[in-house]
Design a protein around this motif. Structure first.
Motif, short mmCIF file in Angstrom:
data_model
loop_
_atom_site.label_atom_id
_atom_site.label_comp_id
_atom_site.label_asym_id
_atom_site.label_seq_id
_atom_site.Cartn_x
_atom_site.Cartn_y
_atom_site.Cartn_z
N TYR A 306 0.85 -1.19 0.00
CA TYR A 306 0.00 0.00 0.00
C TYR A 306 0.88 1.24 0.00
O TYR A 306 1.85 1.33 0.76
CB TYR A 306 -0.89 -0.04 1.25
N LEU A 307 0.55 2.19 -0.89
CA LEU A 307 1.31 3.44 -0.95
C LEU A 307 0.66 4.57 -0.17
O LEU A 307 1.33 5.52 0.24
CB LEU A 307 1.45 3.90 -2.41
N ALA A 341 3.48 7.28 1.11
CA ALA A 341 3.75 8.19 -0.01
C ALA A 341 3.96 9.61 0.48
O ALA A 341 4.85 10.32 -0.02
CB ALA A 341 2.59 8.14 -1.00
N VAL A 355 6.63 2.58 -12.33
CA VAL A 355 6.89 1.95 -11.03
C VAL A 355 8.04 0.97 -11.23
O VAL A 355 7.91 0.00 -11.99
CB VAL A 355 5.65 1.22 -10.50
N VAL A 370 1.86 -2.14 -7.92
CA VAL A 370 2.07 -1.99 -6.48
C VAL A 370 1.61 -3.22 -5.72
O VAL A 370 2.32 -3.72 -4.83
CB VAL A 370 1.37 -0.73 -5.96
N GLN A 378 10.62 -1.55 -1.04
CA GLN A 378 10.91 -0.20 -1.53
C GLN A 378 10.54 -0.13 -3.00
O GLN A 378 10.97 -0.95 -3.82
CB GLN A 378 12.38 0.16 -1.33
N LEU A 381 9.18 5.31 -7.73
CA LEU A 381 8.15 5.93 -8.55
C LEU A 381 8.77 7.01 -9.42
O LEU A 381 9.51 7.86 -8.92
CB LEU A 381 7.06 6.56 -7.67
N VAL A 394 9.45 4.96 -2.24
CA VAL A 394 8.43 4.78 -1.20
C VAL A 394 8.54 3.38 -0.63
O VAL A 394 8.66 2.40 -1.38
CB VAL A 394 7.01 5.01 -1.77
N THR A 396 6.55 0.52 1.08
CA THR A 396 5.14 0.16 1.20
C THR A 396 4.80 -0.34 2.61
O THR A 396 5.66 -0.83 3.34
CB THR A 396 4.76 -0.94 0.20
#
Length: 506
Positions: A306-307, A341, A355, A370, A378, A381, A394, A396
């Motif tokens: 999940y971002l 994020a 991505v 994602v 990691q 983006l 980012v 996750t």
């Protein structure tokens, strides 16, 4: 299963069969039909395939006959339209023979929730009974008794009987469900069962032959064939969607059965249709289904990366406002405060174009890339911000489960200024009626049909947060933003979610 659908009033159906009436719960204007067993009708199938292929090559066959000096003996023909059609029929029959032993029928006795109004998951009217019977399909994915099916087939099940190809009837137990994708795993106490092979949905090609096997209307081991019509479809029925579309006939009772290629490998799990007899069916792609099944078998739950962002498709109108010349990417319309994020520096209005180097052409590409990453991974983006590219890394976290409020339309209105949206200041009374607890100050109380606001996708009950990056404090803020060049970039909040819309003025 509660399906929610935004947009046009299409007839959706999730395919599980009610023993009394093959219909599913309504979905905001839709009549739903749940997808669920007899022997493979090989002779009928080959006849259909031969007829179709023969008609397609009829003209060529007639021309060849006219040019030939004499017809070849009937027993020695090894080529030509009829022989080619026969080989295609043999291919389908071989797939049916190979895959059918791995397909099962699930007979389900389910408990309907007390006090539930409307249609039950099996199609009966609420208030009829607390118990309903239905059936669906499934496919054996492990020899020690694990069966993959749809969540809506076994939802609220009190008793499950799994019927095997050899006639055995075994009690089944739900191992785990994933409502986000509408998948579930059921186990029977058995060993040495035939197992279906997995194919790669990522390698599937639009136009290739596919075969669906299941129990439509209780007719077990029915085989239908068609082509893969499209990939990456989303229809708004489930939280996570990346459907394969096919014109292979899928009907109530097919739910949970496999969609396979001509090698007999699973490409998808049949789950839903639009209407009946339309030739538009959907299957959960095998790569997603396999990942979900493995997690349900090992841990009983599914953990997803999940971002902490919301996104929308980048329309040509929005692309111009954000400096995206090629119009490709996922437009970030919400960044969760203190989410992964946000901590990494992603902002709303950013356009994610890749991505980990994989191109993001549309919003669903972002979701697809994602959710295939493990929690804690990691992710790099590639972001387009005000026309400039940058890379943001980012880390996750696990995807949370969340609900959303459903506001009702406001009743009072302010006059439209040529854009077709009637704007109303949010007072305490309207906030209470909408159930709105956000920071917005202006709500759309009506949208005129065919107006610029209608074309921009605005709806009654939308709250306007910003206009051309300025906080909207009154309807005049929107009108002033439109006054300069007749266009304004709006940030909209709808049912707890935010997105961008490009509004023009007549």
């Amino acid at each position: 299963m509660d399906f929610r659908r935004w947009g046009t009033g299409r007839l959706l159906a999730c395919c599980r069969l009610d023993s009394r009436r093959p219909q599913c719960p309504g979905v905001e204007g839709f009549t739903m039909k749940k997808l669920p067993r007899n022997r493979v009708f090989r002779a009928a199938l080959v006849s259909v395939v031969v007829s179709t292929a023969f008609l397609g090559a009829l003209a060529e066959g007639v021309a060849q006959t006219r040019q030939a000096p004499a017809p070849a003996p009937s027993g020695s023909a090894s080529s030509g339209p009829v022989a080619d059609a026969a080989r295609v029929g043999d291919a389908f029959a071989s797939v049916a023979e190979r895959v059918s032993p791995t397909v099962v029928t699930l007979e389900v006795e389910a408990v309907r929730q007390r006090g539930r109004r409307g249609r039950s998951p099996f199609g009966s009217r609420g208030g009829d009974s607390e118990i309903a019977n239905g059936s669906g399909s499934g496919v054996i994915i492990r020899a020690n008794g694990y069966v993959l099916t749809n969540n809506h087939v076994v939802e609220n099940a009190r008793r499950i009987v799994v019927v095997l190809r050899d006639g055995r009837r075994l009690p089944g137990q739900v191992v785990g469900v994933d409502r986000a994708t509408d998948l579930a795993v059921v186990r029977v106490q058995a060993s040495g069962l035939p197992v279906a092979s997995w194919g790669s949905s990522d390698r599937a090609r639009v136009g290739q032959w596919v075969v669906a096997i299941g129990a439509p209307f209780g007719l077990d081991y029915s085989v239908t064939a068609g082509v893969l019509s499209a990939i990456g479809r989303g229809i708004g029925a489930n939280e996570i969607e990346d459907y394969l579309q096919t014109d292979a006939s899928i009907n109530p009772g097919n739910s949970g059965g496999p969609l396979v290629n001509l090698s007999g490998e699973i490409l998808g799990i049949n789950t839903m249709i639009i209407g009946r007899g339309t030739g538009i069916g959907f299957a959960i792609p095998s790569d997603m289904a396999r990942m979900v099944a493995d997690q349900l078998i090992t841990g009983g739950v599914v953990r997803r990366a999940y971002l902490g962002v919301g996104f929308q498709e980048l329309t040509p109108e929005l692309a111009g406002h954000f400096g995206a010349r090629n119009g490709r990417g996922a437009l970030i319309n919400r960044v969760e405060p203190n989410g992964p994020a946000a901590r990494a520096g992603v902002r709303d209005g950013d356009i994610i174009t890749a991505v980990d180097g994989n191109p993001v052409v549309a919003g669903r590409d972002l979701m697809r890339h994602v959710i295939r990453r493990p929690v804690g991974a990691q992710v790099q983006l590639t972001v387009l911000r005000v026309g400039r590219r940058r890379t943001i890394t980012v880390t996750t976290v696990e995807r949370p489960r969340s609900g959303e409020a459903r506001p009702q339309p406001a009743s009072s209105a302010r006059r439209s200024r040529g854009h077709g949206a009637l704007l109303t200041p949010l007072n305490d009374q309207i906030r209470h009626r909408l159930g709105y607890r956000g920071q917005g100050s202006v709500v759309i109380s009506r949208v005129e049909s065919g107006s610029p606001a209608d074309h921009a996708g605005l709806r009654t009950g939308d709250v306007i947060l910003r206009a051309d990056h300025k906080t909207v404090t009154s309807p005049n803020t929107v009108n002033e933003a439109l006054a300069d060049d007749g266009e304004a970039l709006l940030r909209i909040e709808r049912r707890g979610r935010t997105f961008f819309a490009a509004l023009t003025r007549n």
